[in-house]
Design an enzyme around this catalytic site. Structure first.
Site, short mmCIF file in Angstrom:
data_model
loop_
_atom_site.label_atom_id
_atom_site.label_comp_id
_atom_site.label_asym_id
_atom_site.label_seq_id
_atom_site.Cartn_x
_atom_site.Cartn_y
_atom_site.Cartn_z
N GLU A 64 -2.16 1.36 -5.60
CA GLU A 64 -3.34 1.49 -4.10
C GLU A 64 -4.39 0.35 -4.64
O GLU A 64 -4.99 0.44 -4.12
CB GLU A 64 -3.28 2.64 -4.12
CG GLU A 64 -2.05 3.03 -3.43
CD GLU A 64 -2.67 4.73 -2.35
OE1 GLU A 64 -2.82 5.11 -3.02
OE2 GLU A 64 -1.14 4.96 -1.97
N GLU B 229 5.79 6.10 -2.38
CA GLU B 229 5.37 8.18 -2.49
C GLU B 229 5.24 8.51 -0.74
O GLU B 229 4.97 7.81 -0.10
CB GLU B 229 3.97 8.19 -2.77
CG GLU B 229 2.82 7.15 -4.29
CD GLU B 229 2.00 7.26 -4.80
OE1 GLU B 229 1.11 8.29 -3.81
OE2 GLU B 229 1.41 6.93 -5.38
C1 GLA Z 1 -2.02 7.83 -4.03
C2 GLA Z 1 -2.01 7.42 -4.74
C3 GLA Z 1 -1.42 8.70 -5.66
C4 GLA Z 1 -1.80 10.12 -5.30
C5 GLA Z 1 -1.86 10.84 -4.57
C6 GLA Z 1 -1.88 11.65 -3.38
O1 GLA Z 1 -0.96 7.88 -3.17
O2 GLA Z 1 -1.13 6.77 -5.18
O3 GLA Z 1 -1.98 8.94 -7.32
O4 GLA Z 1 -3.17 10.10 -5.52
O5 GLA Z 1 -2.74 9.39 -3.26
O6 GLA Z 1 -1.27 12.07 -2.10
#
Ligand code: GLA
Length: 659
Positions: free
Chosen positions: A148, A305
């Site tokens: 991210e 995710e």
């Molecule tokens: C983000 C991060 C993950 C985790 C999630 C939690 O998407 O990429 O590592 O921290 O948030 O919701």
């Protein structure tokens, strides 16, 4: 993805947080749940390189072998979002500095200064080691670079950043004269005589030059993209054929221009989390997925995710209700995702995210969440024939991060202006009407769309202006809402009356903006009400469709329509709510040939994926009643004939039909 011949299913897997005994149980449960892909190593730098230049890959070798033996693919993370403690001790100048001048410390995660040469060197070393060791391993299906980019912060005001910003500006403008002109530095005596006088836009007594701020946003985006490219080049060279991606936050990371990033990606992937406080979180999910598909150029993409249930970082972390996990996952599938992954496989016992849901929660596998995840994983296993199928849209909403950056700077005519809110409103109207929507950059090829909507598109470049003009001249139907086309790429007003970037296509000029007071509404001659904004409009070639009955622009035009070449361009000078947009868009829909299916049920999200001679229609029943859907076909999730399909409240079906 090489070696993946069904919809990918799995999640982030952090075995380093667990004793080895747990690893065997993990693999057993993964197989039970239908997991075929896991993301490994995303935050493992400190374990893989415990001291500078010393590597320990033993544990990761074992994890990858164990997964490979079970036939589970690996999305291999590069751990560069979290440099080890030794790095910060050795290179304190690599820390990012916030706008108030405070260097940010170690102990959480997040970026180093993306402009730090020490960080670049350290990244190059660890990524080269990883790619050399695992680049040709048969279990490695994809490279998951960093994590991210842009979160938790994206701006850096360190000395490294100052130096890099000046280099970036020299590259963009070549001469100081050009920079002074672009930034309009004659205003408030901001003229620069030397490159070394230019600073990042740190805290100042009043508003910083908006063009400088806009360029700093572009530079910050490019600095992060530069970090990604350092990694990507190494991975492409040492691991040929294995696609490289990084996980986006499509509509929730305002600082990254993903149009630009997507030109560099082998596969587009996204992370999405519901905003639990919103009743319409499922509509916002759909919007995020549609933006992601559009970034992928209409091709399939991966959801890397989302959560099985609650997250841990909102004010109130609301658990998902039974069935919501499947509805959320399948909405991403419906909109083009070829992979449905979660954060994370097993809930952590320690650390900042221990209250975040997972596929295996603290309660273990004997839990509702694991059972629902397993049902989903096994259901996705029946969808291999959908792999690679694509979604088509006839409507596009213009979406431009640069315009949003510019609009969100200080001292606009009203603090109620919001490209985001306007986009959500138009999108929600289309979602409720069951119309699949793409998102498009204003300079992109729009010729495939029957209708293009510009929600408060404040910044319109000369290229975008020409593109929109050509789109309408060629027969397209265009709808722009208020405060669109106001400035060019340097946040400067083009010569002449507003809206300089859209004056010709809309066939009007705006003599004065007349924003409304907080809570004020205005009545239109068609009986609808508007809020936030009105203009004093002087039509040129446009005709007036609706006027204001009251408010600051009483008697003047509220909605106009301009026949331009073979197409038409509509202008909405006030804000309408989702319900009112039904009437407001009626004419534009009719001209564009957009027909709302009269049997469409607003509670049933319906999206078609087109395969080779067949279609796959996902139906998601968000309502509280069972719904009957006529028509033939095979429900792929149950294997039974769907004639008719009875879609139970809260359930999902994927129906295959000949095209
Ligand atoms: C983000 C991060 C993950 C985790 C999630 C939690 O998407 O990429 O590592 O921290 O948030 O919701």
């Amino acid at each position: 993805m090489p070696g993946v011949n069904t919809i990918a299913f799995g999640g982030d897997y952090n075995p380093e947080q667990w004793p080895r005994e747990v690893w065997d149980e993990d693999v057993r449960l993964m197989l039970e749940a239908g997991v075929n892909l896991v993301s490994v190593g995303i935050f493992s730098w400190a374990l893989l390189e415990p001291r500078e230049g010393e590597f320990d890959f033993g544990w990761l070798d074992d994890v990858i072998e164990k997964l490979h033996a079970a036939g589970i693919g690996v999305s291999l993370g590069t751990p560069t979002a979290s440099p080890p403690a030794w790095f910060w001790k050795a290179y304190p100048d690599a820390r990012p500095v916030n706008r108030t001048g405070v260097p940010l410390g170690f102990g959480s995660r997040g970026m180093a200064s993306p402009s730090s040469p020490e960080y670049h060197r350290a990244v190059t070393r660890i990524v080269t080691e990883l790619a050399t060791r695992y680049g040709n391993h048969p279990a490695v299906r994809i490279w998951h670079v960093h994590n991210e980019y842009g979160a938790p912060i994206s701006d850096d005001y360190s000395e490294n950043s100052v130096l890099a910003f000046r280099v970036w500006l020299e590259d963009r403008y070549s001469s100081l004269d050009a920079l002074n002109a672009a930034w309009g530095t004659a205003f408030w005596g901001q003229h620069y005589g030397e490159w070394s006088e230019i600073d990042v836009p740190r805290l100042t007594p009043s508003v910083v030059n908006p063009a400088q701020q806009l360029d700093f946003a572009r530079f910050s985006n490019d600095a992060l993209l530069g970090c990604f490219l350092i990694e990507k080049r190494i991975l492409n060279e040492l691991s040929p054929g294995v696609p490289v991606t990084t996980n986006y936050m499509a509509t929730s990371c305002p600082s990254i221009d993903y149009w630009k990033w997507s030109q560099e990606m082998d596969i587009i992937s996204n992370d999405h989390y519901l905003t639990a406080s919103r009743e319409d979180a499922h509509v916002m999910l759909a919007m995020d997925a549609d933006v992601t598909r559009s970034l992928a150029g209409g091709k399939p993409w991966l959801l890397l995710e989302h959560s099985t249930s609650a997250v841990n970082w909102q004010e109130r972390n609301i658990a998902k209700t039974p069935g919501q996990l499947a509805r959320n996952s399948m909405a991403h599938f419906a909109r083009g995702a070829d992979g449905i992954m979660f954060f994370q496989w097993r809930a952590s016992r320690s650390g900042a995210e221990k209250f975040h849901s997972a596929i295996v929660p603290h309660a273990g596998a004997d839990s509702r969440i694991f059972r629902e995840s397993k049902a989903l994983g096994n259901g996705l296993g029946a969808l291999s024939s959908t792999l690679g199928s694509t979604v088509r849209a006839k409507v596009a909403i213009l979406w431009d991060w640069e315009s949003n950056w510019a609009l969100n700077l200080e001292w606009r005519p009203s603090e109620d202006l919001s490209q985001r809110r306007q986009t959500e409103t138009f999108y929600t109207r289309l979602w409720r009407d069951g119309i699949t929507t793409d998102f498009a950059h204003p300079e992109s090829d729009l010729s495939g769309y029957d209708l293009v909507i510009a929600p408060t598109l404040y910044l319109v470049s000369e290229a975008a202006s020409a593109n929109l003009d050509a789109y309408v001249l060629g027969g397209g139907v265009f709808v722009a809402s208020y405060f669109s086309g106001i400035v060019g790429v340097n946040d400067a007003v083009p010569a002449g009356a507003h809206p300089g970037g859209l004056r010709d296509v809309l066939g009007l000029q705006i003599d004065e903006f007349r924003p409304l007071r907080a809570g004020q509404s205005v009545t239109l001659s068609n009986g609808l009400s508007g809020s936030i904004w009105t203009d004093d409009i002087r039509p040129a070639t446009a005709s007036v469709v609706t006027t204001y009955e009251d408010g600051p622009s009483a008697g003047g035009a509220a909605i106009t329509r301009n026949e331009h070449g073979k197409g038409t361009a509509w202008y909405l000078s006030t804000e309408f709510d989702v319900a009112a947009l039904s009437d407001v868009l009626d004419g534009a829909f009719a001209e564009a040939g957009i027909v709302i299916d009269p049997t469409h049920d607003e509670n049933v999200e319906t999206v078609v994926r087109h395969g080779d001679g067949e279609t796959f229609t996902t139906y998601i029943n968000h309502g509280e009643n069972d719904v009957t859907i006529p028509g033939d076909g095979i429900d792929l999730l149950t294997g039974s004939s769907a004639n008719p399909l009875v879609l139970a409240a809260g359930s999902v079906s994927v129906v295959r039909r000949p095209e």
